[in-house]
Design an enzyme around this catalytic site. Structure first.
Site, short mmCIF file in Angstrom:
data_model
loop_
_atom_site.label_atom_id
_atom_site.label_comp_id
_atom_site.label_asym_id
_atom_site.label_seq_id
_atom_site.Cartn_x
_atom_site.Cartn_y
_atom_site.Cartn_z
N LYS A 1 176.31 -2.47 -23.33
CA LYS A 1 176.67 -3.22 -24.53
C LYS A 1 178.17 -3.47 -24.61
O LYS A 1 178.60 -4.34 -25.36
CB LYS A 1 176.15 -2.52 -25.77
C1 LIG Z 1 170.51 -1.54 -25.94
C2 LIG Z 1 170.02 -0.74 -24.79
C3 LIG Z 1 168.86 -1.12 -24.06
C4 LIG Z 1 168.02 -2.30 -24.46
O1 LIG Z 1 168.63 -3.51 -24.14
P1 LIG Z 1 168.05 -4.88 -24.72
O2 LIG Z 1 169.01 -5.92 -24.26
O3 LIG Z 1 168.01 -4.73 -26.21
O4 LIG Z 1 166.71 -5.06 -24.14
C5 LIG Z 1 168.51 -0.38 -22.96
N1 LIG Z 1 169.20 0.73 -22.59
C6 LIG Z 1 170.30 1.12 -23.28
C7 LIG Z 1 171.00 2.35 -22.85
C8 LIG Z 1 170.75 0.41 -24.39
O5 LIG Z 1 171.84 0.82 -25.07
#
Ligand SMILES: *Cc1c(COP(=O)(O)O)cnc(C)c1O
Length: 435
Positions: free
Chosen positions: A107
């Site tokens: 993210k």
């Molecule tokens: C947010 C997140 C996900 C999910 O990602 P999406 O794009 O919402 O499918 C998977 N793994 C981790 C560690 C995350 O922080």
């Protein structure tokens, strides 16, 4: 570049408007009007391009002149300032490590890019921009780190007292500078309600330039397409087809992969890996989309019962189940299977520690490979560093693991948070007094 809402394809907005608004008024999601194919010459020369060159080329084609080249270069240089390396587990299995940023999860890419775009569009505006975010833990850390020291922007992160992990709280409360944490005596829903009410309060919005850092902002998705190209360029050049396996919750990462394919990246197959919150794999099987309340699992960042990017994927697939099923295969796994996969990766691949989210990805890739019975290069997106889930990972592997320095130092830093109740009047007074 123009963007439409998945709910009304006739009304277009500019990139700037989409970035600041986050969500269209009709509650759809913003989509780029066109996702152009990158030039053949560029795709053929990937190996010679840096991660930043790739980001620049993608944005130049997508944005179509909205941002001058020199500014775009610096936006990408500031946002994409850590690598996305591929680690080879075996000849069929590669792990794309997306956790080398400040908050140790993918993210960071989206949050940093969004911060840079907002700062760019806000330049020359005398008024500072105040970003309000409610977080249940993870997103707030990436957003706070992403906007840290961004000129002209202040960030207020609201989190529920005693309901985020110790390290998550440290990620929110120890940065200082332009980041303020508000510890709310209430739940995540209370935090979200305070933020929503602030946006509806005319008095506030007339006097303070407020914006949100919503997870469905298109600015967070765009840079996530960069690392599919970055991964592809690091793979051996042997003609075998490439499949990407994406541990998914809200399906932002997978949607960004679909963007990359539309831009011309030769992806043979996408695999959606979920925990027992298997709404999308079930849809792929049955053709019926049935959201339901999420259940808690070990891979908790994927505990999503109504994936917000489903509407974007559906739109990309021309709203047909058949197209959807062709490009994406889906598999779901239990916590017990996830734990077993973490142990197996550790013992069979030289002590490689994979986190619970990546482990769900490994399981899905194995399931697909077993069914497909053809040689391929499988790439699993490792979405977070295992140290983010330290107690679980150490319990499952039965050993201590190394915590990266940038996470370890947080434990020593002093927490600074403003403590508030759930009353909107008090929150409003605090905002007025401080901005
Ligand atoms: C947010 C997140 C996900 C999910 O990602 P999406 O794009 O919402 O499918 C998977 N793994 C981790 C560690 C995350 O922080």
């Amino acid at each position: 570049m123009r963007l439409y809402s998945t709910k009304s394809k006739e009304n277009f907005v500019s990139l700037e408007e989409a970035v600041f608004k986050g969500l269209p008024d009709d509650n759809g999601l913003y989509m780029p009007e066109a996702i152009p194919q990158l030039p053949d010459a560029f795709l053929k020369s990937l190996k010679g391009q840096s991660f930043q060159d790739i980001g620049f080329e993608i944005c130049r084609h997508l944005f179509q002149g909205v941002i001058p080249d020199s500014d775009l270069r610096s936006i990408i240089g500031n946002a994409i300032n850590f690598p996305a390396p591929i680690v080879r587990l075996d000849d069929e299995t590669y792990v794309l490590e997306l956790f080398h940023g400040p908050s140790l999860a993918f993210k960071d890419f989206g949050a940093r890019f969004m911060a840079q775009l907002m700062s760019y569009f806000n330049r020359g505006n005398g008024r500072e921009l105040v970003i309000l975010v409610a977080t249940s833990g993870d997103t707030g850390g990436a957003v706070a780190a992403g906007f840290y020291k961004t000129p002209g922007i202040k960030v207020v992160v609201l989190y529920p007292s005693d309901k985020v992990s110790h390290l998550q709280e440290k990620q929110l409360t120890t940065l200082g500078e332009n980041i303020t944490a508000i510890e709310v005596d209430g739940t995540f829903d209370d935090c979200q309600a305070l933020v929503k009410q602030a946006f509806l309060d005319r008095d506030l919005t007339m006097n303070i330039r407020l914006s949100s850092a919503n997870s469905i902002n298109i600015a967070r998705l765009i840079p996530q397409s960069f690392y599919y190209f970055e991964a592809y360029k690091q793979l051996p050049d042997d003609g075998r087809p490439v499949v990407f396996c994406v541990p998914s919750g809200n399906f932002g990462n997978l949607t960004a992969g679909l963007f990359a394919k539309k831009m011309g990246l030769p992806v043979h197959q996408f695999i959606a890996a979920t925990n027992s919150n298997d709404i999308v794999p079930a849809y792929l099987n049955t053709g019926e989309y049935r959201p339901r309340p999420s259940v808690p699992t070990l891979s908790n960042a994927m505990d999503v019962g109504n994936p917000s990017n489903f509407a974007r994927m559906f739109d990309l697939f021309g709203s047909t189940w058949n197209n959807f099923r062709q490009d994406i295969k889906g598999y779901a796994f239990s916590d017990a299977q996830t734990e077993a996969a973490m142990r197996q990766v550790f013992s069979e691949h030289n002590g490689y520690v994979i986190d619970p989210h990546g482990a769900v990805g490994i399981l899905a890739l194995r399931a697909y490979q077993t069914a497909a019975k053809e040689p391929m290069k499988g790439v699993v997106l490792e979405t977070a560093h295992p140290a983010k889930f330290l107690p679980d990972v150490e319990r499952i592997l039965g050993r201590r693991i190394v915590v990266p320095e940038r996470l370890a130092v947080l434990a020593e830093r002093e927490k600074h948070a403003v403590r508030l109740g759930t009353d909107f009047g008090t929150f409003k007074e605090w905002l007025v007094a401080n901005f």
